[in-house]
Design a protein around this motif. Structure first.
Motif, PDB file in Angstrom:
ATOM      1  N   SER A 124      14.146 -72.600 -53.963  1.00 50.10           N
ATOM      2  CA  SER A 124      14.510 -71.373 -52.777  1.00 50.10           C
ATOM      3  C   SER A 124      13.974 -70.298 -53.194  1.00 50.10           C
ATOM      4  O   SER A 124      13.874 -69.770 -54.409  1.00 50.10           O
ATOM      5  CB  SER A 124      15.967 -71.716 -52.578  1.00 50.10           C
ATOM      6  OG  SER A 124      16.348 -72.885 -52.546  1.00 50.10           O
ATOM      7  N   TYR A 143      19.203 -71.155 -50.062  1.00 49.57           N
ATOM      8  CA  TYR A 143      19.684 -72.344 -50.788  1.00 49.57           C
ATOM      9  C   TYR A 143      20.267 -73.441 -49.686  1.00 49.57           C
ATOM     10  O   TYR A 143      19.577 -74.635 -49.607  1.00 49.57           O
ATOM     11  CB  TYR A 143      20.975 -72.262 -51.476  1.00 49.57           C
ATOM     12  CG  TYR A 143      20.710 -71.377 -52.741  1.00 49.57           C
ATOM     13  CD1 TYR A 143      19.387 -71.233 -53.328  1.00 49.57           C
ATOM     14  CD2 TYR A 143      21.814 -70.830 -53.464  1.00 49.57           C
ATOM     15  CE1 TYR A 143      19.434 -70.647 -54.352  1.00 49.57           C
ATOM     16  CE2 TYR A 143      21.537 -70.128 -54.477  1.00 49.57           C
ATOM     17  CZ  TYR A 143      20.225 -69.928 -55.147  1.00 49.57           C
ATOM     18  OH  TYR A 143      20.218 -68.848 -56.159  1.00 49.57           O
ATOM     19  N   LYS A 196      17.065 -74.884 -47.798  1.00 47.50           N
ATOM     20  CA  LYS A 196      16.387 -75.702 -48.489  1.00 47.50           C
ATOM     21  C   LYS A 196      16.770 -77.121 -48.553  1.00 47.50           C
ATOM     22  O   LYS A 196      16.150 -78.078 -48.532  1.00 47.50           O
ATOM     23  CB  LYS A 196      16.179 -75.115 -49.888  1.00 47.50           C
ATOM     24  CG  LYS A 196      14.971 -75.755 -50.627  1.00 47.50           C
ATOM     25  CD  LYS A 196      13.851 -75.434 -50.022  1.00 47.50           C
ATOM     26  CE  LYS A 196      12.489 -76.272 -50.905  1.00 47.50           C
ATOM     27  NZ  LYS A 196      11.376 -76.121 -50.169  1.00 47.50           N
ATOM     28  N   GLU A 218      16.256 -78.814 -45.057  1.00 50.64           N
ATOM     29  CA  GLU A 218      14.793 -79.052 -45.302  1.00 50.64           C
ATOM     30  C   GLU A 218      14.576 -80.190 -45.837  1.00 50.64           C
ATOM     31  O   GLU A 218      13.818 -81.153 -45.406  1.00 50.64           O
ATOM     32  CB  GLU A 218      14.010 -77.979 -45.608  1.00 50.64           C
ATOM     33  CG  GLU A 218      12.565 -78.105 -45.642  1.00 50.64           C
ATOM     34  CD  GLU A 218      11.749 -76.776 -46.382  1.00 50.64           C
ATOM     35  OE1 GLU A 218      10.885 -77.255 -47.231  1.00 50.64           O
ATOM     36  OE2 GLU A 218      12.120 -75.880 -46.207  1.00 50.64           O
TER      37      GLU A 218
END
Length: 119
Positions: free
Chosen positions: A88, A94, A97, A100
């Motif tokens: 990240s 965080y 991420k 994702e």
């Protein structure tokens, strides 16, 4: 908040197939912490996440699976083998991420959690 699935839609993530405790004696990160992995087979995880406080890893808010783990309050450390803190751009990244990686990763998906034991 629930994990978004491609936009504003919210998605549940069912089925935890496997759970493995990682008992690493050499890891001294936090004496009151235990790390473990959970493998998710389905397209959704069946958990909701919270962003947490500034500088904190995202954590499990609720678990709607018929399993004991992940437990509410447990932090997400890795997704598909990717260390969230290392991948990240900073604490504010965080949560993004995690989302994702969950969306982009094939199933089965292994997520590493950290459970902090009460002191």
């Amino acid at each position: 908040s629930q994990l978004p699935a491609g936009g504003a839609r919210q998605e549940r993530i069912p089925s935890v197939a496997e759970l493995a405790l990682n008992e690493d004696e050499d890891e001294e990160e936090d004496a009151g912490a235990e790390t473990y992995d959970v493998t998710f087979d389905g397209p959704t995880l069946g958990i909701t996440l919270s962003q947490g406080e500034a500088g904190q890893l995202p954590f499990v808010k609720t678990n709607d699976n018929d399993t004991d783990r992940p437990m509410p309050g447990d932090f997400i450390k890795t997704v598909a083998g990717v260390d969230i803190m290392g991948a990240s751009t900073g604490p504010e990244g965080y949560y993004n991420k995690v989302i994702e990686l969950v969306k982009a990763s094939p199933r089965p998906l292994v997520i590493g959690f950290e459970h902090r034991k009460p002191i």
